[in-house]
Design a protein around this motif. Structure first.
Motif, PDB file in Angstrom:
ATOM      1  N   SER A 119       3.002  -0.725 -12.048  1.00 35.79           N
ATOM      2  CA  SER A 119       2.917  -0.399 -13.482  1.00 35.79           C
ATOM      3  C   SER A 119       2.884   1.107 -13.717  1.00 35.79           C
ATOM      4  N   ARG A 120       2.703   1.867 -12.646  1.00 34.55           N
ATOM      5  CA  ARG A 120       2.569   3.310 -12.774  1.00 34.55           C
ATOM      6  C   ARG A 120       3.900   4.028 -12.526  1.00 34.55           C
ATOM      7  N   ARG A 121       3.927   5.291 -12.901  1.00 32.28           N
ATOM      8  CA  ARG A 121       5.138   6.084 -12.729  1.00 32.28           C
ATOM      9  C   ARG A 121       5.102   6.786 -11.369  1.00 32.28           C
ATOM     10  N   TRP A 122       6.256   6.804 -10.702  1.00 32.63           N
ATOM     11  CA  TRP A 122       6.371   7.423  -9.381  1.00 32.63           C
ATOM     12  C   TRP A 122       7.447   8.490  -9.407  1.00 32.63           C
ATOM     13  N   THR A 123       7.133   9.645  -8.829  1.00 36.32           N
ATOM     14  CA  THR A 123       8.062  10.769  -8.841  1.00 36.32           C
ATOM     15  C   THR A 123       9.323  10.458  -8.043  1.00 36.32           C
ATOM     16  N   ARG A 124       9.135   9.839  -6.877  1.00 39.14           N
ATOM     17  CA  ARG A 124      10.251   9.442  -6.018  1.00 39.14           C
ATOM     18  C   ARG A 124      10.084   7.982  -5.647  1.00 39.14           C
ATOM     19  N   SER A 125      11.199   7.299  -5.447  1.00 37.33           N
ATOM     20  CA  SER A 125      11.148   5.873  -5.122  1.00 37.33           C
ATOM     21  C   SER A 125      10.338   5.611  -3.861  1.00 37.33           C
ATOM     22  N   ARG A 126      10.512   6.472  -2.858  1.00 38.30           N
ATOM     23  CA  ARG A 126       9.823   6.234  -1.580  1.00 38.30           C
ATOM     24  C   ARG A 126       8.323   6.454  -1.668  1.00 38.30           C
ATOM     25  N   ASP A 127       7.861   7.113  -2.724  1.00 35.22           N
ATOM     26  CA  ASP A 127       6.437   7.407  -2.856  1.00 35.22           C
ATOM     27  C   ASP A 127       5.580   6.149  -2.919  1.00 35.22           C
ATOM     28  N   LEU A 128       6.125   5.065  -3.472  1.00 34.84           N
ATOM     29  CA  LEU A 128       5.319   3.853  -3.623  1.00 34.84           C
ATOM     30  C   LEU A 128       4.904   3.311  -2.259  1.00 34.84           C
ATOM     31  N   ALA A 129       5.846   3.206  -1.333  1.00 33.34           N
ATOM     32  CA  ALA A 129       5.514   2.701   0.006  1.00 33.34           C
ATOM     33  C   ALA A 129       4.539   3.640   0.708  1.00 33.34           C
ATOM     34  N   ASP A 130       4.791   4.946   0.609  1.00 30.75           N
ATOM     35  CA  ASP A 130       3.887   5.915   1.240  1.00 30.75           C
ATOM     36  C   ASP A 130       2.484   5.825   0.637  1.00 30.75           C
ATOM     37  N   ALA A 131       2.436   5.624  -0.684  1.00 29.87           N
ATOM     38  CA  ALA A 131       1.141   5.531  -1.362  1.00 29.87           C
ATOM     39  C   ALA A 131       0.376   4.286  -0.922  1.00 29.87           C
ATOM     40  N   LEU A 132       1.070   3.175  -0.805  1.00 32.89           N
ATOM     41  CA  LEU A 132       0.394   1.937  -0.389  1.00 32.89           C
ATOM     42  C   LEU A 132      -0.153   2.072   1.032  1.00 32.89           C
ATOM     43  N   GLU A 133       0.589   2.750   1.913  1.00 30.78           N
ATOM     44  CA  GLU A 133       0.066   2.980   3.255  1.00 30.78           C
ATOM     45  C   GLU A 133      -1.177   3.874   3.177  1.00 30.78           C
ATOM     46  N   TYR A 134      -1.097   4.941   2.388  1.00 26.16           N
ATOM     47  CA  TYR A 134      -2.226   5.852   2.234  1.00 26.16           C
ATOM     48  C   TYR A 134      -3.467   5.109   1.725  1.00 26.16           C
ATOM     49  N   VAL A 135      -3.285   4.305   0.684  1.00 25.18           N
ATOM     50  CA  VAL A 135      -4.410   3.552   0.118  1.00 25.18           C
ATOM     51  C   VAL A 135      -4.924   2.533   1.141  1.00 25.18           C
ATOM     52  N   GLY A 136      -4.013   1.993   1.949  1.00 24.96           N
ATOM     53  CA  GLY A 136      -4.427   1.080   3.011  1.00 24.96           C
ATOM     54  C   GLY A 136      -5.315   1.776   4.033  1.00 24.96           C
ATOM     55  N   VAL A 137      -4.979   3.013   4.376  1.00 24.72           N
ATOM     56  CA  VAL A 137      -5.820   3.790   5.302  1.00 24.72           C
ATOM     57  C   VAL A 137      -7.203   4.000   4.699  1.00 24.72           C
ATOM     58  N   VAL A 138      -7.243   4.323   3.410  1.00 26.41           N
ATOM     59  CA  VAL A 138      -8.532   4.500   2.731  1.00 26.41           C
ATOM     60  C   VAL A 138      -9.342   3.207   2.772  1.00 26.41           C
ATOM     61  N   ALA A 139      -8.678   2.079   2.510  1.00 24.66           N
ATOM     62  CA  ALA A 139      -9.365   0.781   2.537  1.00 24.66           C
ATOM     63  C   ALA A 139      -9.915   0.485   3.927  1.00 24.66           C
ATOM     64  N   ALA A 140      -9.146   0.810   4.956  1.00 26.06           N
ATOM     65  CA  ALA A 140      -9.603   0.581   6.330  1.00 26.06           C
ATOM     66  C   ALA A 140     -10.809   1.444   6.651  1.00 26.06           C
ATOM     67  N   VAL A 141     -10.748   2.725   6.284  1.00 27.10           N
ATOM     68  CA  VAL A 141     -11.872   3.626   6.552  1.00 27.10           C
ATOM     69  C   VAL A 141     -13.112   3.171   5.793  1.00 27.10           C
ATOM     70  N   ARG A 142     -12.947   2.821   4.521  1.00 27.07           N
ATOM     71  CA  ARG A 142     -14.092   2.368   3.732  1.00 27.07           C
ATOM     72  C   ARG A 142     -14.676   1.070   4.285  1.00 27.07           C
ATOM     73  N   SER A 143     -13.881   0.277   4.981  1.00 25.63           N
ATOM     74  CA  SER A 143     -14.402  -0.965   5.560  1.00 25.63           C
ATOM     75  C   SER A 143     -15.398  -0.682   6.675  1.00 25.63           C
ATOM     76  N   SER A 144     -15.377   0.548   7.202  1.00 26.31           N
ATOM     77  CA  SER A 144     -16.336   0.915   8.259  1.00 26.31           C
ATOM     78  C   SER A 144     -17.682   1.326   7.686  1.00 26.31           C
ATOM     79  N   ARG A 145     -17.768   1.295   6.330  1.00 24.43           N
ATOM     80  CA  ARG A 145     -19.002   1.645   5.620  1.00 24.43           C
ATOM     81  C   ARG A 145     -19.463   3.068   5.963  1.00 24.43           C
TER      82      ARG A 145
END
Length: 263
Positions: free
Chosen positions: A81-107
């Protein structure tokens, strides 16, 4: 970890704000990121700002409902639903957010995740056999994942193992580069910077504390130290943090003196 610009920066920040610590969500996001990278038509559709959000949300629901965690699906709906500067940014962003989710899972063990990722990166850099095995395109992903399990099972946090496996997917130039980027994200999740420190001998607890405090005062937020013991340093300390290199080693001063004499 990655350089996002303009609208993509805002979109990533919003997704990071809402993602919780969950290995399941992290794994889901990594899988969807890989899917978007391999499916150009899907990636372009999901990032086409000219299309109504309802259409993109509807497609995401159709593709992923029941196949990913409910929390992941809500994140994906938000993302498209959000605006992306480049098409490839969405995949890169999801990986980045996934890394954050993994790190946060370590409490409260984010520092341990940084240390373990650094240890694996050092092992990869020091062992050509391991480096080649993990980057061998002829080996299947499951085979490489099994190798990671054999190396780390019972020796590292689940979050670390998940991130090491993600580093094998080829989304970065090399496994070592991916691990280094993940270290930075792991530190940043708890508002820290990462400094790599080269010394001739291990630092004492007091020396490490004083160095960390000095770097914290200089850079404005806490600094996590990755210490490399290297006999070639001879004496003194070399620090690399962000794009800065602070070289106070005897070896560097000797090299400078040699260059001056040779010139």
């Amino acid at each position: 970890m990655l350089s996002f610009r303009a609208a993509s920066t805002e979109a990533v920040a919003a997704l990071v704000d809402r993602v919780e610590g969950s290995a399941t969500v992290a794994d889901d996001l990594f899988a969807v990121a890989a899917n978007l990278r391999s499916e150009g038509a899907l990636r372009r559709f999901a990032t086409d700002f000219a299309l109504p959000s309802e259409a993109k949300v509807g497609l995401v629901s159709e593709l992923y409902d029941g196949k990913v965690d409910a929390a992941t699906l809500e994140l994906l709906k938000d993302a498209v639903s959000r605006r992306w500067t480049r098409s490839r940014d969405l995949a890169d962003a999801l990986e980045y957010v996934g890394v954050v989710a993994a790190v946060r899972s370590s409490r409260n063990s984010a520092d341990q995740v940084v240390d373990e990722l650094f240890a694996v990166r050092t092992l990869v850099n020091d062992s050509a056999d391991l480096r080649n095995a993990l980057s061998d395109h002829a080996r299947s992903a499951s085979d490489k994942a099994a190798l990671v399990d054999s190396l780390l099972d019972g020796k590292a946090l689940p979050a670390t193992i998940l991130l090491v496996k993600q580093a094998l997917t080829g989304s970065h130039r090399s496994v070592a580069v991916a691990l280094e980027e993940f270290e930075k994200v792991a530190a940043d999740v708890h508002d820290r910077d990462v400094a790599t420190v080269w010394v001739a001998q291990p630092l004492s607890d007091d020396e490490a504390r004083r160095l960390s405090e000095a770097l914290t005062a200089q850079y404005g937020r806490p600094v996590h130290l990755n210490v490399v013991v290297d006999p070639d340093v001879i004496g003194g300390v070399k620090v690399e943090i962000g794009g800065d290199v602070i070289d106070g080693t005897i070896a560097s001063r000797l090299d400078a003196a040699r260059r001056k004499l040779a010139g």
